[in-house]
Scaffold this motif. Structure first.
Motif, PDB file in Angstrom:
ATOM      1  N   ILE A 467       0.822  -1.217   0.000  1.00  0.00           N
ATOM      2  CA  ILE A 467       0.000   0.000   0.000  1.00  0.00           C
ATOM      3  C   ILE A 467       0.857   1.268   0.000  1.00  0.00           C
ATOM      4  O   ILE A 467       0.565   2.204  -0.763  1.00  0.00           O
ATOM      5  N   PRO A 468       1.913   1.377   0.806  1.00  0.00           N
ATOM      6  CA  PRO A 468       2.752   2.584   0.708  1.00  0.00           C
ATOM      7  C   PRO A 468       3.333   2.783  -0.691  1.00  0.00           C
ATOM      8  O   PRO A 468       3.479   3.927  -1.148  1.00  0.00           O
ATOM      9  N   HIS A 469       3.659   1.702  -1.380  1.00  0.00           N
ATOM     10  CA  HIS A 469       4.168   1.821  -2.746  1.00  0.00           C
ATOM     11  C   HIS A 469       3.083   2.357  -3.678  1.00  0.00           C
ATOM     12  O   HIS A 469       3.351   3.233  -4.525  1.00  0.00           O
ATOM     13  N   LEU A 470       1.869   1.855  -3.548  1.00  0.00           N
ATOM     14  CA  LEU A 470       0.771   2.320  -4.393  1.00  0.00           C
ATOM     15  C   LEU A 470       0.450   3.786  -4.120  1.00  0.00           C
ATOM     16  O   LEU A 470       0.189   4.561  -5.047  1.00  0.00           O
ATOM     17  N   VAL A 471       0.476   4.166  -2.843  1.00  0.00           N
ATOM     18  CA  VAL A 471       0.217   5.568  -2.500  1.00  0.00           C
ATOM     19  C   VAL A 471       1.293   6.474  -3.097  1.00  0.00           C
ATOM     20  O   VAL A 471       1.003   7.572  -3.598  1.00  0.00           O
ATOM     21  N   ALA A 472       2.537   6.017  -3.077  1.00  0.00           N
ATOM     22  CA  ALA A 472       3.637   6.827  -3.595  1.00  0.00           C
ATOM     23  C   ALA A 472       3.530   7.060  -5.095  1.00  0.00           C
ATOM     24  O   ALA A 472       4.126   8.025  -5.618  1.00  0.00           O
ATOM     25  N   GLN A 473       2.786   6.219  -5.811  1.00  0.00           N
ATOM     26  CA  GLN A 473       2.627   6.425  -7.244  1.00  0.00           C
ATOM     27  C   GLN A 473       1.831   7.688  -7.554  1.00  0.00           C
ATOM     28  O   GLN A 473       2.037   8.329  -8.579  1.00  0.00           O
ATOM     29  N   VAL A 474       0.905   8.029  -6.641  1.00  0.00           N
ATOM     30  CA  VAL A 474       0.091   9.243  -6.836  1.00  0.00           C
ATOM     31  C   VAL A 474       0.506  10.368  -5.898  1.00  0.00           C
ATOM     32  O   VAL A 474       0.116  11.513  -6.094  1.00  0.00           O
ATOM     33  N   PRO A 476       4.124  11.211  -4.469  1.00  0.00           N
ATOM     34  CA  PRO A 476       5.553  10.892  -4.305  1.00  0.00           C
ATOM     35  C   PRO A 476       6.133  11.360  -2.976  1.00  0.00           C
ATOM     36  O   PRO A 476       7.037  10.701  -2.433  1.00  0.00           O
ATOM     37  N   ALA A 477       5.636  12.447  -2.430  1.00  0.00           N
ATOM     38  CA  ALA A 477       6.191  12.969  -1.173  1.00  0.00           C
ATOM     39  C   ALA A 477       5.966  12.016  -0.011  1.00  0.00           C
ATOM     40  O   ALA A 477       6.671  12.093   1.010  1.00  0.00           O
ATOM     41  N   SER A 478       5.022  11.116  -0.145  1.00  0.00           N
ATOM     42  CA  SER A 478       4.733  10.189   0.959  1.00  0.00           C
ATOM     43  C   SER A 478       5.890   9.230   1.221  1.00  0.00           C
ATOM     44  O   SER A 478       5.950   8.608   2.279  1.00  0.00           O
ATOM     45  N   ARG A 479       6.794   9.086   0.246  1.00  0.00           N
ATOM     46  CA  ARG A 479       7.936   8.193   0.450  1.00  0.00           C
ATOM     47  C   ARG A 479       8.823   8.633   1.602  1.00  0.00           C
ATOM     48  O   ARG A 479       9.571   7.837   2.151  1.00  0.00           O
ATOM     49  N   GLU A 480       8.766   9.912   1.971  1.00  0.00           N
ATOM     50  CA  GLU A 480       9.631  10.434   3.018  1.00  0.00           C
ATOM     51  C   GLU A 480       8.948  10.486   4.380  1.00  0.00           C
ATOM     52  O   GLU A 480       9.509  11.032   5.329  1.00  0.00           O
ATOM     53  N   SER A 481       7.754   9.919   4.500  1.00  0.00           N
ATOM     54  CA  SER A 481       6.999  10.051   5.759  1.00  0.00           C
ATOM     55  C   SER A 481       6.322   8.731   6.110  1.00  0.00           C
ATOM     56  O   SER A 481       5.145   8.522   5.807  1.00  0.00           O
ATOM     57  N   ASN A 482       7.062   7.849   6.741  1.00  0.00           N
ATOM     58  CA  ASN A 482       6.477   6.572   7.142  1.00  0.00           C
ATOM     59  C   ASN A 482       5.379   6.729   8.189  1.00  0.00           C
ATOM     60  O   ASN A 482       4.455   5.918   8.263  1.00  0.00           O
ATOM     61  N   HIS A 483       5.499   7.776   9.009  1.00  0.00           N
ATOM     62  CA  HIS A 483       4.567   7.908  10.129  1.00  0.00           C
ATOM     63  C   HIS A 483       3.125   8.109   9.686  1.00  0.00           C
ATOM     64  O   HIS A 483       2.202   7.883  10.471  1.00  0.00           O
TER      65      HIS A 483
END
Length: 604
Positions: A467-474, A476-483
């Motif tokens: 799911i984090p990978h799928l979210v990062a496709q739309v 990209p900034a989410s890759r830097e925020s695991n929390h």
């Protein structure tokens, strides 16, 4: 006519309470309280005057012929679900002579020892053995084969005679597992040797073929079950381990030197003179310890003996085989093949030397303790030991790996749902106790650096995620925020707390959701699901036990010189599609029937 077992309560009248000696009052109070804690029924007296139906007495099957007969009858009456009544009785002071029990110190000690020993033996049998016929406490109102809510017995009996074809499948399954283990053994150095991963896949493929064949077995004897489980693990004992083991060794080793692994990363200047020949094998040398305190104490104990790979592996295998024992005891050897003969499990703990079996063992014990088949038969709140035993075991799991912590919230909520605030507070206290105690050597009043919150792993580390990978496709900034994934996880936990009723249902659903939501996934993380799948027969877990090996394309690329540690979309699809499809299939079958498919609770 409305009761099966009637006792005279000497403490039910003012005269009776006055006539009882201090020794009698103390002994009655202690034994009654222990029965209440262990069996959930509050007696007031161990009175010698009692009436019991003959059929009820035969059901109890009394065994004690000494001082323990009173507590045996009363505890077994609760286990058997008898209708119990205590009536006040006049009790007068002794008119002559002296009691051989309460009248002498030696007699009181002897009787008390026997009574406590009897209660201990009965409680042990209740917890770990149940009752061979009907699982003891079900008694009247038994469901005949049901224990925890929504569960049923195995689809096939454990002891059946296999025909020639089935015996051939058993032999072939066992031989493939052993042959695959031998083929895989030389190829454990997955990060440095480019040729290792393809050969590793080949060997594990042979093992998995044997594993899949075992799914169709109707029965397996204990000798086969344990022989293959132990032999495959011993073969993998000689495999070159994953790189996490070197950090385990180092963190145990520096503790023997008087340093805290939470304060000093492996490359700390103060530790430079203590570096070992294998120091260069440690991964992420700039990050201090990320493992919980009880794990660190385990590393320290082993390193005190010797910081050796084989010793650490044996410790992980011991916990792994403990899980096999617990599961096979509850569900039988055939069902437990899903865990005991699972190549992913065998490699993860015996070959790759990941310590996760340490946290799984107390977690499985807590689950099996809390969801005991007869626990649902108690008419009142289940006994205190039912809650606190599970909470303490769960606390050990939390102190070994933080992932178990949300399950403590579930137990607390279940206690609050029964309007037992005091019980809920005790559950929290017992659940946190192992972590607090084990953290004391590493913490002071000013600091307690148990989690490196600024490390790469906590902030933005990624590995084989879905799911984090799928979210990062739309985004990209989410890759830097695991929390940010803590928010949907908390939402999932809140929903599960309100919906799930058993430990197994909550824990398995939570771990399934965690696998989908967590930004960091390693192949051995899927082993967390396997013990619960022994009961639920979840197809997502069964299938990902086969597809998880796609993960090893990451160390393969690193061995080829690509350190990016990123999967291609096609590889991610092959890893996750079987898991999601199996999960949807199992969920669909659950909602199309009145109970979860192939759910297990008891041994036939």
């Amino acid at each position: 006519a409305d009761h099966d077992f009637i006792l005279a309560n000497r403490r039910g009248s003012a005269l009776g309470r006055k006539a009882l000696s201090p020794v009698q009052n103390f002994g009655n109070a202690l034994a009654s309280r222990l029965i209440e804690w262990g069996w959930g029924y509050a007696y007031h007296d161990l009175g010698p005057l009692r009436l019991i139906r003959r059929t009820a007495l035969e059901q109890i099957a009394m065994g004690d012929r000494g001082f323990g007969w009173t507590v045996e009858m009363q505890a077994r009456a609760v286990e058997c679900g008898l209708r119990i009544c205590e009536l006040p009785a006049q009790y007068f002071p002794r008119q002559g002579g002296r009691s051989k029990i309460s009248g002498t110190l030696a007699g009181s000690f002897k009787a008390g020892t026997v009574i406590l020993g009897t209660l201990g033996g009965l409680y042990w049998r209740q917890v770990w053995q149940g009752e061979a016929k009907g699982e003891g406490a079900r008694g009247k109102g038994s469901t005949g084969g049901r224990g925890a809510r929504g569960a049923r017995t195995q689809a096939y009996p454990e002891k059946v005679e296999l025909n020639v074809a089935e015996r051939g499948v058993l032999w072939l399954s066992a031989l493939l597992l052993l042959a695959g283990a031998v083929l895989t053994l030389p190829h454990g150095d997955l990060v440095r040797a480019p040729e290792a991963v393809p050969r590793f896949w080949w060997g594990m493929g042979v093992m998995n073929l044997g594993f899949v064949l075992s799914w169709g077995l109707r029965s397996v004897g204990g000798l086969w079950f344990w022989g293959i489980a132990i032999a495959t693990r011993l073969i993998f004992l000689g495999m070159y381990p994953g790189d996490d083991i070197w950090r385990y060794l180092w963190e145990g080793y520096v503790q023997t030197l008087g340093f805290s692994p939470y304060e000093f990363a492996p490359n700390a200047e103060i530790l430079e003179s203590f570096r070992t020949p294998w120091w260069t094998e440690i991964n992420h040398t700039d990050v201090s310890a990320i493992y919980p305190p009880m794990t660190q104490l385990g590393f320290w104990v082993l390193a005190t003996i010797r910081p050796a790979v084989t010793l650490f592996k044996l410790a992980f295998i011991a916990a792994d085989l403990g899980i096999c024992a617990l599961l096979s005891h509850r569900f039988g050897p055939r069902a437990t093949l899903l865990y005991a003969w699972n190549p992913l499990v065998i490699y993860s703990f015996a070959g790759g030397a990941h310590y996760d079996s340490w946290f799984l063992l107390p977690l499985v014990a807590a689950w099996l303790w809390f969801d005991r088949p007869y626990a649902q038969s108690y008419r009142k709140t289940p006994p205190l030991f039912h809650w606190l035993g599970s909470a303490l075991l769960l606390g050990v799991s939390i102190a070994v790996k933080w992932m178990s912590l949300p399950i403590l919230g579930f137990l607390t909520w279940r206690a609050l749902a029964r309007r037992k605030l005091g019980l809920a507070l005790l559950v929290v206290a017992f659940g946190l106790l192992p972590g607090v105690v084990s953290a004391l050597p590493f913490c002071t009043l000013q600091t307690c650096p148990l989690i490196p919150t600024d490390s790469f792993f906590v902030v933005n580390g990624r590995s084989a995620e879905l799911i984090p990978h799928l979210v990062a496709q739309v985004w990209p900034a989410s890759r830097e925020s695991n929390h940010i994934y803590a928010v949907p996880l908390l939402g999932l936990l809140a929903w599960l707390v309100l919906r799930k009723r058993t430990f197994r249902e909550f824990a398995e659903s939570y771990l399934l959701g965690l696998m989908l939501l967590t930004p960091i996934v390693h192949a051995w993380y899927f082993t967390w699901l396997v013990p619960f799948a022994v009961a639920s027969r979840n197809w997502g877990t069964k299938l990902v036990s086969l597809s998880a090996y796609v993960y090893f394309v990451l160390p393969y690329r690193k061995a080829l010189g690509d350190p990016s540690w990123v999967m291609q979309d096609s590889e991610r699809l092959w890893l996750w599609l079987p898991f999601v499809a199996g999960l949807l299939w199992t969920t669909g079958r659950k909602f199309s029937t009145n109970h979860p498919p192939d759910s297990l609770t008891l041994i036939d």
